[in-house]
Design an enzyme around this catalytic site. Structure first.
Site, mmCIF file in Angstrom:
data_model
loop_
_atom_site.group_PDB
_atom_site.id
_atom_site.type_symbol
_atom_site.label_atom_id
_atom_site.label_comp_id
_atom_site.label_asym_id
_atom_site.label_seq_id
_atom_site.Cartn_x
_atom_site.Cartn_y
_atom_site.Cartn_z
ATOM 1 N N CYS A 24 0.798 -1.240 0.000
ATOM 2 C CA CYS A 24 0.000 0.000 0.000
ATOM 3 C C CYS A 24 0.828 1.286 0.000
ATOM 4 O O CYS A 24 0.773 2.059 -0.957
ATOM 5 C CB CYS A 24 -0.936 -0.014 1.204
ATOM 6 S SG CYS A 24 -2.159 -1.325 1.073
HETATM 7 N N1 LIG Z 1 -2.698 -6.280 1.601
HETATM 8 C C1 LIG Z 1 -3.266 -5.262 2.189
HETATM 9 O O1 LIG Z 1 -3.031 -5.005 3.352
HETATM 10 C C2 LIG Z 1 -4.253 -4.373 1.444
HETATM 11 C C3 LIG Z 1 -5.016 -3.485 2.189
HETATM 12 C C4 LIG Z 1 -5.939 -2.690 1.525
HETATM 13 C C5 LIG Z 1 -6.049 -2.775 0.150
HETATM 14 N N2 LIG Z 1 -5.273 -3.639 -0.545
HETATM 15 C C6 LIG Z 1 -5.445 -3.685 -1.995
HETATM 16 O O2 LIG Z 1 -6.201 -4.863 -2.309
HETATM 17 C C7 LIG Z 1 -5.801 -5.404 -3.574
HETATM 18 C C8 LIG Z 1 -5.360 -6.841 -3.397
HETATM 19 O O3 LIG Z 1 -4.230 -6.850 -2.550
HETATM 20 P P1 LIG Z 1 -3.784 -8.143 -1.763
HETATM 21 O O4 LIG Z 1 -2.837 -7.658 -0.722
HETATM 22 O O5 LIG Z 1 -4.948 -8.950 -1.370
HETATM 23 O O6 LIG Z 1 -2.985 -8.909 -2.893
HETATM 24 P P2 LIG Z 1 -2.408 -10.418 -2.819
HETATM 25 O O7 LIG Z 1 -1.242 -10.444 -3.729
HETATM 26 O O8 LIG Z 1 -2.250 -10.836 -1.408
HETATM 27 O O9 LIG Z 1 -3.564 -11.285 -3.423
HETATM 28 C C9 LIG Z 1 -4.006 -11.163 -4.715
HETATM 29 C C10 LIG Z 1 -4.451 -12.528 -5.191
HETATM 30 O O10 LIG Z 1 -5.025 -12.335 -6.474
HETATM 31 C C11 LIG Z 1 -4.647 -13.427 -7.283
HETATM 32 N N3 LIG Z 1 -4.822 -13.003 -8.669
HETATM 33 C C12 LIG Z 1 -4.041 -12.211 -9.416
HETATM 34 N N4 LIG Z 1 -4.609 -12.039 -10.622
HETATM 35 C C13 LIG Z 1 -5.761 -12.720 -10.618
HETATM 36 C C14 LIG Z 1 -6.778 -12.915 -11.545
HETATM 37 N N5 LIG Z 1 -6.730 -12.338 -12.754
HETATM 38 N N6 LIG Z 1 -7.816 -13.704 -11.230
HETATM 39 C C15 LIG Z 1 -7.878 -14.270 -10.007
HETATM 40 N N7 LIG Z 1 -6.945 -14.124 -9.072
HETATM 41 C C16 LIG Z 1 -5.903 -13.344 -9.378
HETATM 42 C C17 LIG Z 1 -3.236 -13.744 -6.872
HETATM 43 O O11 LIG Z 1 -2.897 -15.073 -7.212
HETATM 44 C C18 LIG Z 1 -3.312 -13.515 -5.370
HETATM 45 O O12 LIG Z 1 -3.621 -14.703 -4.664
HETATM 46 C C19 LIG Z 1 -4.714 -4.464 -4.073
HETATM 47 O O13 LIG Z 1 -5.301 -3.468 -4.872
HETATM 48 C C20 LIG Z 1 -4.187 -3.826 -2.802
HETATM 49 O O14 LIG Z 1 -3.617 -2.565 -3.031
HETATM 50 C C21 LIG Z 1 -4.381 -4.451 0.073
#
Ligand SMILES: NC(=O)c1ccc[n+]([C@@H]2O[C@H](COP(=O)([O-])OP(=O)(O)OC[C@H]3O[C@@H](n4cnc5c(N)ncnc54)[C@H](O)[C@@H]3O)[C@@H](O)[C@H]2O)c1
Length: 401
Positions: A257
């Site tokens: 983030c």
């Molecule tokens: N991690 C955090 O603390 C957090 C907090 C708030 C917001 N976010 C936002 O949330 C979003 C996701 O972040 P995250 O941390 O969960 O990411 P992550 O990398 O932990 O998880 C994403 C998942 O999506 C999967 N993926 C990728 N492309 C895909 C597709 N086309 N179809 C299906 N699955 C797919 C990946 O294999 C992975 O398991 C981002 O935009 C991030 O900025 C994250």
């Protein structure tokens, strides 16, 4: 009601865990290994207990899949895929595009699509809706909403239930249905007037942190040059009961983030001819902290790190999680190696990273603490090398910022 959640990472699996208390949830992920692991009842995300996952699987409320056909009869689809920066540090909506393709190609009845991935204002209206329509190849009137995620992995005091959640639909009906969905497992829903406000608020929250972290990182350098303690000075300032919020210095910022989201805001600002000078400079200050820390190590060790064994303690981007995305440790290690140091790292929470394994916490010439997990004992850190530098402020007795 069936909910498909695209992406089963930190955000997607967390939502799946909460939503499966009330709905049938299908967690769609393109990573087959993660899908198989989840279906065998093993959680890969801190804060989501495998026992909770197994219970949902047993009662038929949760299933992971990488097959698009499993989501085709969903009523609600939540997008929770990564929104990283490209190699040239520009917003990369490639994962969002792939998620839109999955939805467009497999969902043939009108559903509510909610985006939880962080992106710049206008993403829902100008990018996600047109992309799904393009991939659908038939005119389906889906409802669209945004509800940016605020999860803080590893944190126990704030969760999906008690963290206020922003949301807004492209239409009043989309807003209403979004409210109905989240109100099952979130106590405080805050509707804003447009998806763009919700998208911008999420970016601004993290930009606020980025800029303040940069300010305190710069101040750490000022305090050192003045020969005063940055920590004592911050504690002193923090006795003011209003108008001050304490941030602490570090070797840089990491995670998905803080180093990333502000760049989404800067990119969209500059596209619209608005300045993003604070954001750009804050990013530079935070990135330069790793070099500053390594410079301090060299200065304290006869000006040279060449040939010295340096142990980096903590390579996760923050304590008590295994997440290494954008970790400051990567730049610290890079600068150390550029100066000829022989670098190893210790982080039992991460275990294996970049093809290397966590080294024992002992026997180095120099130890530098980048992240301190709660389980790592101060005495063990202090005993790991004759010179220990702590960039976290959690190792009394070590040299530090
Ligand atoms: N991690 C955090 O603390 C957090 C907090 C708030 C917001 N976010 C936002 O949330 C979003 C996701 O972040 P995250 O941390 O969960 O990411 P992550 O990398 O932990 O998880 C994403 C998942 O999506 C999967 N993926 C990728 N492309 C895909 C597709 N086309 N179809 C299906 N699955 C797919 C990946 O294999 C992975 O398991 C981002 O935009 C991030 O900025 C994250």
């Amino acid at each position: 009601m069936k909910v498909a959640i695209i992406g089963q990472g930190y955000v997607g699996l967390t939502i799946s865990a909460f939503a499966s208390g009330f709905f049938e949830v299908v967690g769609f992920d393109s990573n087959q290994k993660i899908v198989n692991q989840l279906n065998s009842g093993i959680s890969h995300i801190e804060g989501i207990e495998s026992t909770v996952l197994r219970k949902s699987i047993e009662v038929g409320r949760y299933k992971a899949t990488y097959s698009g056909s499993d989501i085709s009869d969903a009523d609600i689809v939540v997008i929770a895929v990564p929104t990283p920066l490209s190699k040239d540090r520009k917003p990369d909506l490639g994962f969002i595009d792939a998620a839109c393709r999955t939805i467009g190609e497999h969902i043939k009845q009108p559903v509510l699509v909610i985006n939880e991935s962080t992106s710049f204002p206008g993403t829902l209206r100008k990018y996600i809706k047109p992309a799904i329509e393009k991939y659908s190849r038939s005119k389906i009137e889906h409802l669209y909403a945004i509800s940016p995620e605020r999860v803080d992995p590893g944190r126990s005091d704030f969760n999906q239930k008690n963290t206020p959640r922003l949301y807004s639909g492209l239409t009043p009906e989309a807003s209403e249905r979004t409210n109905a969905f989240y109100s099952k497992f979130c106590d405080n829903l805050v509707e804003v007037s447009s998806p763009e406000v919700a998208e911008a608020a999420k970016l601004f929250e993290n930009t606020f942190r980025q800029v303040n972290i940069a300010l305190v990182n710069e101040f750490a350098q000022i305090a050192h040059s003045l020969g005063i303690s940055v920590y004592e000075t911050l504690d002193a300032a923090n006795t003011k009961p209003y108008g001050f919020m304490k941030f602490t210095p570090s070797a840089g910022v990491g995670g998905h983030c803080i180093p990333v989201d502000p760049t989404y805001l800067a990119a969209v600002a500059e596209e619209h001819g608005a300045p993003a000078t604070f954001i750009r400079r804050a990013n530079e200050v935070n990135l330069e902290m790793s070099k500053y820390v390594v410079g301090r190590l060299a200065a304290d060790n006869d000006g040279s790190l060449s040939g010295k064994s340096v142990l980096v303690v903590g390579v996760a981007y923050k304590p008590n999680v295994a997440d290494v995305r954008e970790t400051a440790a990567e730049l610290v290690i890079e600068h150390l190696r550029q100066r000829g140091a022989v670098v190893s790292w210790h982080d039992e929470v991460v275990g294996i990273w970049n093809g290397e394994s966590s080294a024992p916490l002992s026997g180095a010439d120099i130890t530098v603490v980048v992240t301190k997990h709660d389980d790592v004992k101060v005495q063990d850190i202090l005993g790991s090398a004759p010179y220990v530098f702590d960039a976290t402020g959690k190792v009394p007795g070590a040299k530090g910022l």
